[in-house]
Design a protein around this motif. Structure first.
Motif: not given
Ligand code: HEM
Length: 407
Positions: A166-168, A268-270, A346-348, A385-387, A390-392
């Motif tokens: 699901g996640f991937f 996904a931050a990557q 998207l970010r919200n 490994g982020t806080d 706050n970061f998001l």
């Molecule tokens: C269960 C689903 C998800 C969870 C729990 C999750 C969690 C997180 C967390 C904790 C971070 C902070 C960075 C870190 O510590 O790794 C992050 C950052 C980020 N995530 Fe997710 N994520 C999810 C799904 C997604 C999906 C589907 C996408 C888009 C493909 C996405 C895109 C991003 C991006 C781009 C960031 C960097 C911050 C930004 O540019 O706004 N995430 N995510």
């Protein structure tokens, strides 16, 4: 492989093959390879049976028995990406094993040596990345069928049932939905150079439409990912060894380096997709504070080098924001703002997801453990490994502040 035309400042600039961006799937690897040559069967036998080997307590012994294999017969990008995916899964499983705190601080040489050699070849750190478990970890069930959740599957699994799938896959589908916006970037740069307002306006509206589609796809996460399984199982296997108290020194890659190395876990931050549109629209995440900007920059080192190059290339393009501001045209500004708004939405939405999948389960776990204090350490951190909150929020706020017109 084709050479890039010099820079996006030339009006003939195109997205050439060297950026590894596909017409249909964007930054994802198109039709990833599924089989390694027979001499790597021993790796495959472990990777394909990870959940069972972990739950029955046999995983580490099986990995320790592996022969030390050369990577010389892994020729070609797709084969190398598959091998990296396989070795990445095995590495995460070896380190975190049964998620009970019995963490391995050493990766045995028979896996560390080929993994690090291959990683060096591909210009990526030796840890499971988004580029592996999302971008290169998929197949269509019916090759002639559509790219939908129902018709797709992942190649390898961790324990946690379908949570990983699901996640991937949902992450991949978000990525693919936004891919159609990447194609528009050369049109946008060319329109700016030719001062072609109408084309630019339409192109920006196309980008906004793709980003809105990506948000719709994101909704599928609720259907396919269980918060408790995500938090207590999958998240552990994606955790890295940078800023992680369980591996505070990092991981020792036996036979490769003399001292342990620290690498952030898969997140996904990557993904390059959000950063790509931040850059295109001139959203300066650096104004959101040093740590957010530093983290996003650091995440680029966890992206495939071709995608890093692409981001740099887009960065060197003409400023779309300055052009739109300079024209002072209300319709053009509205089209630009539609893109920024789509990124804010998207970010919200992502913030809500992180609350549901990390913050709430972390609080629940703390309560179960009868802790009165706020969750801390790994519990309140992202896999990278982020806080995290706050970061998001900082990144979301910086995006919102880039709107030309408020509200
Ligand atoms: C269960 C689903 C998800 C969870 C729990 C999750 C969690 C997180 C967390 C904790 C971070 C902070 C960075 C870190 O510590 O790794 C992050 C950052 C980020 N995530 Fe997710 N994520 C999810 C799904 C997604 C999906 C589907 C996408 C888009 C493909 C996405 C895109 C991003 C991006 C781009 C960031 C960097 C911050 C930004 O540019 O706004 N995430 N995510």
């Amino acid at each position: 492989m084709a050479r890039a035309t010099a820079s996006p400042k030339d009006s003939s600039w195109k997205i050439t093959e060297e950026y590894h961006i596909d017409e249909d799937v964007g930054f994802a690897l198109p039709n990833p390879q599924e089989e390694l040559p027979a001499e790597y069967n021993a790796w495959m036998a472990i990777a394909e049976n990870l959940p069972a080997l972990i739950e029955t307590g046999q995983l580490r012994a099986e990995v320790e028995k592996l022969p030390l294999l050369s990577i010389d017969d892994l020729q070609g990008h797709k084969l190398q990406r598959l091998a990296r995916l396989v070795l990445g899964y095995i590495t995460m499983a070896y380190v975190w094993n049964q998620r009970d705190g019995d963490v391995s601080k050493i990766l045995p040489r028979n896996i560390a040596i080929p993994y690090c050699k291959l990683s060096e070849k591909l210009g990526l750190p030796p840890i499971l990345l988004y580029a592996d478990c999302v971008l290169a970890n998929w197949k269509k069930k019916d090759p002639n069928g559509p790219m939908t959740y129902e018709n797709m599957d992942i190649l390898f699994s961790f324990p946690g049932g379908d949570c990983g799938k699901g996640f991937f896959l949902v992450s991949l589908l978000v990525e693919i939905a936004a891919a159609s916006a990447i194609k528009v970037i050369p049109i946008i740069f060319s329109a700016v150079q030719h001062q072609d307002q109408d084309t630019l306006q339409q192109a920006l509206l196309d980008v906004a439409a793709s980003l809105k589609k990506a948000l719709e796809v994101f909704h599928q996460i609720h259907e396919h990912v269980d918060p408790e399984l995500f938090f207590n199982v999958l998240r552990i296997y994606l955790s890295g060894w940078k800023g992680n108290p369980q591996l505070s020194e990092g991981l020792l890659y036996e036979g490769v380096w003399d001292s342990p190395r620290k690498f952030a876990g898969g997140s996904a931050a990557q993904s390059s997709i959000f950063q790509c549109f931040d850059v295109l629209l001139g959203i300066q995440q650096s104004t959101g504070g040093e740590s957010a900007a530093e983290f996003l920059q650091e995440m680029r080192t966890y992206m495939p080098p071709a995608h890093r190059d692409f981001l740099r290339s887009v960065e060197s393009g003409p400023s779309v924001r300055e052009f739109v501001l300079g024209k002072g045209d209300a319709d053009l500004q509205e089209a630009y703002d539609a893109c920024v708004k789509a990124l804010v939405s998207l970010r919200n939405y992502h913030l809500q997801i992180v609350t549901k999948y990390i913050v709430i389960p972390a609080h629940r776990k703390a309560e179960e453990n009868n802790k009165s204090e706020e969750p801390s350490g790994l519990e309140n951190k992202g896999t990278g490994g982020t806080d995290l909150m706050n970061f998001l929020k900082t990144v979301r706020n910086t995006t919102e502040k880039s709107l030309l017109k408020e509200g």
